[in-house]
Scaffold this active site. Structure first.
Site, PDB file in Angstrom:
ATOM      1  N   ASP A 188      -0.089 -11.145  28.429  1.00 16.92           N
ATOM      2  CA  ASP A 188      -0.910 -10.542  27.386  1.00 16.92           C
ATOM      3  C   ASP A 188      -1.763 -11.591  26.687  1.00 16.92           C
ATOM      4  OD1 ASP A 188      -1.559  -8.547  25.179  1.00 16.92           O
ATOM      5  OD2 ASP A 188      -0.477 -10.081  24.038  1.00 16.92           O
ATOM      6  N   GLU A 243      -4.446 -11.101  31.476  1.00 19.60           N
ATOM      7  CA  GLU A 243      -5.347 -10.272  30.683  1.00 19.60           C
ATOM      8  C   GLU A 243      -6.341 -11.228  30.029  1.00 19.60           C
ATOM      9  OE1 GLU A 243      -5.172  -7.000  27.074  1.00 19.60           O
ATOM     10  OE2 GLU A 243      -4.307  -8.986  26.834  1.00 19.60           O
TER      11      GLU A 243
END
Length: 671
Positions: free
Chosen positions: A337, A390
């Site tokens: 993330d 990401e």
């Protein structure tokens, strides 16, 4: 000065030639760090076993329990819990020169006191005062149902979980990942929190039936606030107890492996919850034990703390966290993330309009190194492990190995694609859709860096935004989804929903991702229980009954998704080279391209259908339709006879009937 070695990344990307020295320095820093780690521990795998030293363990040689904690600036630490009736001062810990604190509890004395499911904390006296804290390496945390206080929980089950997945390998899944992004708690239809077991029993069969070969599990690491979607992590080594026990999580993963499904975790190393009572913040009394000091250690947009990736102990903590999840729970990899936030001091809050911005003072070189080390660890553990970033800035070499000058991820998420679709749906009427822009957005990626394409993820489904289905059909989804019911908004929505997904999976990358339920056009948004919605679970669940109901049109989107994925999987489309454009007509809104020996034909035309439309194909021969979005089974109007064969003429052209808002996939029949 001797010229630096020109690494493969620069050799392959001519636009980076002016920064070959920067990339070589990146490569040198990586090798220096690996050398330091090997000198200290022997290997990066051994270096990443801090979780076997810190935390609470039973030591057979000493015949007792030992608890260790790293807290260099603390004044005093005291172990406490059920075992000593929560006496804050009866069990002091001893400090060594490195700032490690330790206490040993002999088995003979504590065999009836240190028990499975016993609650524990550590009382820390430091410059910030005296607090009861949760051990940093604790393996399980549970919230009291009455006072809502979180505490560490000892977890010594009598029997270890018996894995049966030793023959599973994620090698084929990694070669062509078709990913189902999911959240355990919101995966059930009931208005409440789902469990690991319910997911294994009820949802895994749906995922398998849908053709997905990988699941990406969100919100697994413990987090105090359910509505954070799991992104404000407090306890990095604890699978959240909201969904069940660690053994039940293992049961889920084991069952997925038995089905041939790989399991990757949405891992949050980009930031941590700022809470003192539940998390790591100010653990030893300072603001800079795990995090950067002062404002540098605080993310204003996320209201959370930022790790100091340059600190030796922090690197070891995070790398050990990665190894722990792979070893203990058999995760097949990770989706990291917030990688953009990790890589830059400004967290990506700039326009990346110059190459220099990938290498200037805005780049956190310690963070770049940490990401290289993380990927090295993952792939040294197993070459079949999957790592996904990401990342939105387009950092050069993100998905190239460190040895080539890269950062080492296997894939990056194509975050620009969902942004493109949402902007198009929000701001452009259908007749103004730009086919050149569509082609560019879906193909603009480095040829030697693999990408996970997706039309939408959980980000687009959150309250405040809308899923693609909701953008297309909005309130009509409540009243006009009955089979046999005519509604122009729904007809348009279903047609475009299918086209958007097919063009994204076939053109946009080397992998594909879908968020749970969006494959059948799940209505509404995602909104977790909170004060503003009276703590309702109405929008924090998945309504599978909509897709299962034969009288509703959701079944058409579900069936389309299955057949689309089956075709892509059978033909290994995602493993093949980038698509080759064969034809683009900006006025008629028609796009034709070839990939994996398939001919993809899209008409985004809003009203016109074309008879005898000529398409030039790469090879002469007989072609047949293998997928047709206008088929009745997919909610289409059956305007095309798919039993017809199409023979090329002398110019390698075939003539087809191409209705508006339709996608056709052709395959040449072998003679």
């Amino acid at each position: 000065m001797k010229d630096p070695i020109i690494l493969p990344l620069v050799q392959d990307e001519s636009w980076l030639e002016g920064h070959s020295q920067d990339i070589y320095k990146r490569y040198q820093r990586y090798h220096s760090a690996i050398k330091e780690i090997v000198s200290f521990s022997g290997s990066i795998l051994e270096f990443s076993k801090a979780h076997e030293y810190y935390g609470i363990h039973f030591e057979k040689l000493r015949n007792g329990w030992v608890y260790r904690e790293w807290a260099p600036l603390a004044h005093n630490l005291f172990f406490m819990g059920d075992f000593n009736y929560w006496n804050r001062y009866s069990h002091p810990m001893k400090r060594n020169y490195r700032g490690d604190w330790e206490i040993f509890l002999p088995f003979d004395e504590y065999k009836d006191k240190i028990r499975h499911e016993g609650k524990v904390k550590v009382h820390v006296e430091a410059d910030n005062g005296a607090y009861d804290r949760i051990p940093a390496y604790i393996r399980r945390v549970e919230q009291d149902s009455e006072n809502h206080d979180f505490a560490g929980q000892l977890w010594f089950p009598e029997e270890n979980f018996m894995w049966t997945d030793k023959n599973f390998s994620a090698k084929s899944n990694k070669a062509q990942p078709i990913i189902y992004e999911c959240h355990i708690g919101m995966a059930q239809e009931k208005e409440g929190v789902g469990t690991y077991v319910e997911f294994a029993e009820n949802i895994l069969p749906r995922i398998k039936d849908g053709g997905y070969n990988t699941i990406q599990m969100m919100a697994i690491m413990e987090h105090p606030y359910y509505g954070s979607f799991g992104y404000h992590v407090s306890n990095f080594f604890s699978p959240t107890s909201r969904f069940g026990t660690p053994e039940e999580l293992k049961y889920l993963i084991n069952k997925a492996h038995e089905m041939g499904i790989a399991v990757i975790m949405d891992i949050v190393h980009s930031h941590a919850v700022k809470n003192i009572n539940e998390g790591l913040n100010e653990f030893d009394g300072s603001d800079h034990q795990y995090f950067h000091p002062g404002p540098k250690g605080y993310h204003e947009g996320w209201d959370s703390k930022l790790f100091d990736y340059g600190k030796f102990e922090v690197k070891q903590f995070l790398l050990s966290n990665i190894l722990y999840w792979m070893e203990e729970f058999h995760f097949d990899g990770f989706r990291f993330d917030g990688v953009t936030s990790i890589l830059y001091h400004h967290h990506g809050h700039t326009d990346f309009d110059k190459v220099e911005k990938y290498f200037d003072e805005g780049v956190d070189k310690d963070a770049v190194l940490y990401m290289q080390l993380a990927n090295t660890l993952i792939h040294e553990y197993s070459e079949n492990q999957i790592s996904i970033a990401e990342e939105v800035s387009g950092m050069p070499g993100l998905s190239r190995p460190p040895e080539e000058g890269g950062i080492g991820f296997d894939f990056r998420l194509a975050m620009g694609i969902p942004d493109f679709w949402i902007k198009t749906l929000k701001h452009k009427p259908d007749e103004h859709w730009d086919m050149f822009e569509m082609w560019h957005e879906l193909t603009n990626r480095p040829k030697k860096e693999k990408t996970i394409a997706y039309a939408e993820s959980h980000d687009q489904a959150l309250v405040g935004d809308k899923s693609i289905a909701f953008w297309l059909m909005d309130k009509e989804m409540y009243f006009s989804m009955a089979v046999g019911q005519t509604n122009l908004v729904v007809d348009r929505g279903i047609a475009l929903h299918k086209l958007i997904r097919l063009i994204t999976i076939s053109l946009g990358g080397e992998g594909y991702l879908n968020f749970i339920g969006n494959e059948f056009g799940h209505p509404e948004w995602v909104d977790f229980p909170r004060e503003g919605n009276n703590w309702s679970y109405q929008y924090a669940r998945r309504q599978w009954s909509l897709a299962d109901n034969k009288d509703l049109k959701y079944k058409f989107l579900s069936q389309w998704d299955k057949q689309m994925i089956k075709l892509i999987d059978d033909t290994k489309t995602l493993k093949s080279a980038h698509a080759k454009q064969l034809f683009l007509d900006p006025e008629k809104k028609i796009l034709v391209y070839e990939r994996a020996d398939l001919i993809f034909v899209f008409s985004f035309n809003i009203s016109h259908s074309y008879f005898g439309y000529e398409i030039t194909v790469p090879e002469a021969g007989e072609y047949s339709i293998v997928l047709n979005s206008d088929d009745n089974d997919f909610g289409g109007f059956k305007r095309i006879d798919t039993s017809i064969s199409y023979w090329t003429d002398d110019d390698n052209k075939i003539q087809i009937y191409l209705p508006n808002r339709t996608a056709l996939v052709f395959k040449r029949l072998k003679s």
